[in-house]
Structure formats: structure tokens, C-alpha cells
Write a protein that holds these residues in place. Structure first.
Motif, PDB file in Angstrom:
ATOM      1  N   LEU A 222       0.838  -1.189   0.000  1.00 42.97           N
ATOM      2  CA  LEU A 222       0.000   0.000   0.000  1.00 42.97           C
ATOM      3  C   LEU A 222       0.878   1.245   0.000  1.00 42.97           C
ATOM      4  O   LEU A 222       1.984   1.242   0.540  1.00 42.97           O
ATOM      5  CB  LEU A 222      -0.907   0.021   1.235  1.00 42.97           C
ATOM      6  CG  LEU A 222      -1.780  -1.212   1.444  1.00 42.97           C
ATOM      7  CD1 LEU A 222      -2.577  -1.076   2.736  1.00 42.97           C
ATOM      8  CD2 LEU A 222      -2.705  -1.450   0.265  1.00 42.97           C
ATOM      9  N   CYS A 223       0.345   2.301  -0.545  1.00 42.14           N
ATOM     10  CA  CYS A 223       1.075   3.563  -0.649  1.00 42.14           C
ATOM     11  C   CYS A 223       1.251   4.195   0.728  1.00 42.14           C
ATOM     12  O   CYS A 223       0.296   4.329   1.488  1.00 42.14           O
ATOM     13  CB  CYS A 223       0.301   4.493  -1.576  1.00 42.14           C
ATOM     14  SG  CYS A 223       0.953   6.156  -1.652  1.00 42.14           S
ATOM     15  N   GLN A 224       2.484   4.627   1.031  1.00 42.53           N
ATOM     16  CA  GLN A 224       2.744   5.236   2.335  1.00 42.53           C
ATOM     17  C   GLN A 224       2.116   6.626   2.465  1.00 42.53           C
ATOM     18  O   GLN A 224       1.977   7.135   3.562  1.00 42.53           O
ATOM     19  CB  GLN A 224       4.239   5.327   2.582  1.00 42.53           C
ATOM     20  CG  GLN A 224       4.969   6.202   1.571  1.00 42.53           C
ATOM     21  CD  GLN A 224       6.427   6.345   1.901  1.00 42.53           C
ATOM     22  OE1 GLN A 224       6.797   6.370   3.065  1.00 42.53           O
ATOM     23  NE2 GLN A 224       7.265   6.411   0.888  1.00 42.53           N
ATOM     24  N   VAL A 225       1.738   7.218   1.361  1.00 45.58           N
ATOM     25  CA  VAL A 225       1.159   8.563   1.411  1.00 45.58           C
ATOM     26  C   VAL A 225      -0.359   8.503   1.554  1.00 45.58           C
ATOM     27  O   VAL A 225      -0.932   9.108   2.455  1.00 45.58           O
ATOM     28  CB  VAL A 225       1.530   9.370   0.146  1.00 45.58           C
ATOM     29  CG1 VAL A 225       0.916  10.763   0.214  1.00 45.58           C
ATOM     30  CG2 VAL A 225       3.037   9.450   0.010  1.00 45.58           C
ATOM     31  N   CYS A 226      -1.020   7.732   0.679  1.00 48.37           N
ATOM     32  CA  CYS A 226      -2.489   7.756   0.680  1.00 48.37           C
ATOM     33  C   CYS A 226      -3.096   6.465   1.231  1.00 48.37           C
ATOM     34  O   CYS A 226      -4.301   6.420   1.504  1.00 48.37           O
ATOM     35  CB  CYS A 226      -3.025   8.015  -0.727  1.00 48.37           C
ATOM     36  SG  CYS A 226      -2.733   6.662  -1.884  1.00 48.37           S
ATOM     37  N   GLY A 227      -2.305   5.405   1.388  1.00 45.66           N
ATOM     38  CA  GLY A 227      -2.819   4.163   1.960  1.00 45.66           C
ATOM     39  C   GLY A 227      -3.550   3.276   0.959  1.00 45.66           C
ATOM     40  O   GLY A 227      -4.054   2.222   1.323  1.00 45.66           O
ATOM     41  N   THR A 259       5.181   3.804  -2.841  1.00 46.91           N
ATOM     42  CA  THR A 259       4.444   5.047  -3.078  1.00 46.91           C
ATOM     43  C   THR A 259       3.708   4.892  -4.404  1.00 46.91           C
ATOM     44  O   THR A 259       4.335   4.574  -5.414  1.00 46.91           O
ATOM     45  CB  THR A 259       5.414   6.241  -3.180  1.00 46.91           C
ATOM     46  OG1 THR A 259       6.194   6.288  -1.983  1.00 46.91           O
ATOM     47  CG2 THR A 259       4.667   7.548  -3.334  1.00 46.91           C
ATOM     48  N   CYS A 260       2.412   5.100  -4.396  1.00 45.08           N
ATOM     49  CA  CYS A 260       1.673   4.913  -5.647  1.00 45.08           C
ATOM     50  C   CYS A 260       2.063   6.001  -6.644  1.00 45.08           C
ATOM     51  O   CYS A 260       2.565   7.058  -6.268  1.00 45.08           O
ATOM     52  CB  CYS A 260       0.165   4.870  -5.402  1.00 45.08           C
ATOM     53  SG  CYS A 260      -0.603   6.477  -5.137  1.00 45.08           S
ATOM     54  N   ARG A 261       1.810   5.736  -7.883  1.00 41.51           N
ATOM     55  CA  ARG A 261       2.249   6.656  -8.922  1.00 41.51           C
ATOM     56  C   ARG A 261       1.687   8.061  -8.724  1.00 41.51           C
ATOM     57  O   ARG A 261       2.390   9.058  -8.881  1.00 41.51           O
ATOM     58  CB  ARG A 261       1.830   6.093 -10.283  1.00 41.51           C
ATOM     59  CG  ARG A 261       2.330   6.947 -11.417  1.00 41.51           C
ATOM     60  CD  ARG A 261       2.081   6.293 -12.749  1.00 41.51           C
ATOM     61  NE  ARG A 261       2.447   7.252 -13.785  1.00 41.51           N
ATOM     62  CZ  ARG A 261       3.031   6.924 -14.920  1.00 41.51           C
ATOM     63  NH1 ARG A 261       3.295   5.666 -15.174  1.00 41.51           N
ATOM     64  NH2 ARG A 261       3.324   7.840 -15.794  1.00 41.51           N
ATOM     65  N   ASP A 262       0.436   8.135  -8.340  1.00 38.99           N
ATOM     66  CA  ASP A 262      -0.188   9.452  -8.175  1.00 38.99           C
ATOM     67  C   ASP A 262       0.457  10.255  -7.052  1.00 38.99           C
ATOM     68  O   ASP A 262       0.432  11.481  -7.061  1.00 38.99           O
ATOM     69  CB  ASP A 262      -1.687   9.298  -7.884  1.00 38.99           C
ATOM     70  CG  ASP A 262      -2.456   8.850  -9.118  1.00 38.99           C
ATOM     71  OD1 ASP A 262      -1.887   8.927 -10.236  1.00 38.99           O
ATOM     72  OD2 ASP A 262      -3.607   8.415  -8.977  1.00 38.99           O
ATOM     73  N   CYS A 263       0.977   9.567  -6.036  1.00 33.95           N
ATOM     74  CA  CYS A 263       1.522  10.268  -4.870  1.00 33.95           C
ATOM     75  C   CYS A 263       3.019  10.534  -4.958  1.00 33.95           C
ATOM     76  O   CYS A 263       3.583  11.155  -4.059  1.00 33.95           O
ATOM     77  CB  CYS A 263       1.249   9.467  -3.604  1.00 33.95           C
ATOM     78  SG  CYS A 263      -0.479   9.428  -3.117  1.00 33.95           S
ATOM     79  N   ILE A 264       3.660  10.057  -6.011  1.00 31.04           N
ATOM     80  CA  ILE A 264       5.117  10.196  -6.078  1.00 31.04           C
ATOM     81  C   ILE A 264       5.579  11.649  -5.954  1.00 31.04           C
ATOM     82  O   ILE A 264       6.496  11.949  -5.182  1.00 31.04           O
ATOM     83  CB  ILE A 264       5.668   9.497  -7.349  1.00 31.04           C
ATOM     84  CG1 ILE A 264       5.676   7.986  -7.105  1.00 31.04           C
ATOM     85  CG2 ILE A 264       7.053  10.004  -7.697  1.00 31.04           C
ATOM     86  CD1 ILE A 264       6.021   7.158  -8.323  1.00 31.04           C
TER      87      ILE A 264
HETATM   88 ZN   LIG Z   1      -0.723   7.082  -2.934  1.00 30.57          ZN
END
Ligand SMILES: [Zn+2]
Length: 348
Positions: A222-227, A259-264
Motif C-alpha cells: 500500500l502507498c505510504q502517502v495515501c494508503g 508510493t503509488c504513482r499518483d503520490c510520487i
Molecule cells: Zn498514494
């Protein structure tokens, strides 16, 4: 022959733990079972009824679809001191392939609920669960909380870690433990730091990672920024921001979750473990490799911390693991590839 759901009133007359059984493949029983979870929840924590119902329905549907008609799916609603636990168990193995429908279940859950997971037990089969703290709801995932990285800890989540050393036969010596240990305190044979789950309570701590959320990010990618899921739906590879100099070609170790692509673009400025030299990678696979935490030695007044927050111990170092309080999971990345995204592409 399908089982007809008893009325909600009948079910609420039960006492805890609340248990309900439905037949495998009984798709027409899913909504009734989810409503039953909601009805019980509404008597204990009305504010989370909708959240519990919707997410129970997701797990129930997954289990019912995977279970043959001769088998049973069991649903339990368990009031606990920290919240309401919902468990859905079914015979057979895990429903979490690395890609596909059920991994997106966890990704959906993680955007709404902070404490969830699955386990296998000889008695119950495969058990999927989530826990909703009744007080979490007011500011659950609201805009002001969601602007902070998913993985960081909040001051309201701090817990007194009451530690001691006790003799343990398998270790053949002293093992670090809590004074009031629970079996789930140990993961991969190491004691894991406790955290309350109350994201949004108190102040965000940008330099502290929430152990359970960090762990969850690693295990479910899971993305560390948005989960949400950091797995690229097109390629099945996981997006990762890493220090550019940290990896040998094709592999590496990291305690920083994906980190998901959108949150990079946002991650490189916000996340505690990243810095200016972070570069974009994708990984084909990852597996638990070590823990990062605090090592203790036995002292007169109790365990004495050494190497606070910086002791990295491989999961096969059994003797050393017995002296560590694990705060983060370190994974080994395989099939690592440098991605040539510039930030404008990444934020498409
Ligand atoms: Zn994310």
C-alpha cells in the motif's frame, strides 16, 4: 436449499460474540448478513454503522463466492475494548493473490479502515478481519487527516511500551516481551511495537512511523502517502521511491513503503524516510527480510535500550530477534527497475 436470514431483531437478542453462518455460494444471503453486522454495530457505535456494513459486505461477498455450497462462511462481530472487530472466515486458503480482485479489497479497506488483516487457523480456516475504533469515525479519513502521509504516527497513538525480559524455552534464554503479552504481539518471531490506532488524533509526527500502518503497507503493498494500493494495475509492478544510491542493480532492501504513482510527487517532499535524492523505481516483487527497531539488554531496573530505532536485524537471526522491539518491517525488493518518470509525468 438456502438459509434464510433471521430478522435483525432476533440476531440482536444474541449476546456477544455475535456469530452468523451462511452457506457457501449463497449470494442472496450476502446483503442480509452485511445488514446484520450493521444492526449489531448500530447498537454499540452508531457512528460507524455504515462503515462496518459496507466493509463487512465486501469480505462476506469475497468469502461466499470462494466457498462451495457444502461448506460454510462464518461471520463474527466481536466487541472489544478498542473497537468493533468483524471477522469473516471460510474454509480453504487465502484469497489474496498478488494481483486481481481480492488485493483490491485490501486496498479499498485500507482507504477507510486502519486496522485489518487476515490469518489462517486450523479451526477456522482462513479468517479476514477488520477492527473499527468507535471514536475514529468523526474524523476518519476526512480531508484534514488525509492530507498527512498515511504511514506517519500521531501523538494520540502513542502507547506506553511496558517491556521486560523473560526466560523462553525456544530461545534458550531471555526473550524481550511485554508485561502483559498477547500472542499477536509477535510477528515473524519478533516482538512488535504497539501503537494505538487513532489516525488524526493529536498532532502528526512527521519523523515517526506508525508501526502497524508501516507493516501493512509492506505486506499489502500500500502507498505510504495515501494508503491505497501502490501496485500498478497495468504491469503488476509496485511503485517505489528509493534513495538513488541505495540499491545495487536489480535488488535492494528498504524500510520505506511503496508510493503509488499518483503520490510520487507529493511523497518526495513529505515523507520522513525520503530525501532529495529519492529516485523512482518499480519492483516486481518484495518479501519480508528484516526488522528495524530498538535493541535491548537486560538491566537492573528492566530492559535498557541500545541502538534506539536503528537496529536492523534479519528475520533469520533468531537469537538477535529475541532482544529487539520491531518498529518497522524491512523488505527485500526483487526485479527492481529504475523508472524514467519526470515529475510532470508522474503527476498525470
Ligand atoms: Zn498514494
Amino acid at each position: 436449499m438456502r438459509q434464510h436470514p433471521p430478522s435483525v431483531r432476533d440476531q440482536c437478542a444474541q449476546s456477544a460474540p455475535y456469530v452468523r453462518t451462511i452457506i457457501g455460494g449463497a449470494l442472496d444471503a450476502i446483503d442480509g448478513a452485511a445488514a446484520w453486522v450493521g444492526a449489531i454495530t448500530s447498537t454499540m457505535a452508531p457512528a460507524v454503522t455504515e462503515l462496518a456494513t459496507a466493509n463487512a459486505r465486501r469480505l462476506i461477498e469475497l468469502a461466499v463466492r470462494a466457498t462451495p455450497e457444502l461448506e460454510r462462511v462464518h461471520i463474527r462481530v466481536i466487541p472489544e475494548s478498542t473497537g468493533i472487530r468483524v471477522e469473516v472466515s471460510h474454509p480453504g486458503g487465502p484469497l489474496e493473490p498478488t494481483r486481481g480482485s481480492s488485493s483490491s479489497i485490501w486496498a479499498t479497506l485500507s482507504s477507510q479502515i486502519q486496522d485489518f488483516g487476515s490469518r489462517h487457523s486450523p479451526q477456522s480456516g482462513h479468517v479476514m478481519w477488520f477492527l473499527i475504533p468507535p471514536r475514529e469515525v468523526g474524523d476518519r479519513m476526512n480531508a484534514s487527516v488525509a492530507q498527512y502521509p498515511y504511514v506517519i504516527a500521531w501523538t494520540g497513538e502513542a502507547v506506553q511500551q511496558s517491556l521486560t525480559f523473560r526466560h523462553h524455552p525456544e530461545v534458550g534464554g531471555l526473550r524481550l516481551t511485554y508485561r502483559d503479552p498477547h500472542p499477536e504481539d509477535w510477528v515473524y518471531g519478533v516482538l512488535r511495537a504497539r501503537h494505538a490506532i487513532a489516525r488524526g488524533h493529536g498532532r502528526p509526527q512527521f519523523h515517526r512511523v506508525h508501526t502497524l500502518r508501516q507493516w501493512r503497507c509492506m505486506e499489502y503493498r500500500l502507498c505510504q502517502v495515501c494508503g491505497r494500493s501502490a501496485v500498478d494495475p497495468d504491469t503488476g509492478r509496485t511503485w517505489w521511491l528509493l534513495a538513488a544510491d541505495a540499491s545495487s542493480p536489480g535488488q535492494g532492501y528498504t524500510n520505506a513503503p511503496p508510493t503509488c504513482r499518483d503520490c510520487i510527487p507529493r511523497a518526495s517532499t513529505q515523507c520522513p524516510q525520503l530525501h532529495d535524492t529519492a529516485a523512482v523505481y518499480s519492483a516486481a516483487a518484495c518479501e519480508p527480510y528484516a526488522v528495524l527497531g530498538t535493541r535491548f539488554i537486560a538491566g537492573v531496573g528492566g530492559p535498557v535500550p541500545l541502538e534506539e530505532h536503528t537496529a536492523q536485524v534479519p528475520l533469520d537471526a533468531f537469537r538477535a530477534l529475541a532482544t529487539v522491539l520491531a518498529e518497522q518491517l524491512v523488505v527485500r525488493l526483487a526485479g527492481l527497475r529504475r523508472e524514467d518518470l519526470n515529475m510532470s509525468q508522474a503527476s498525470r
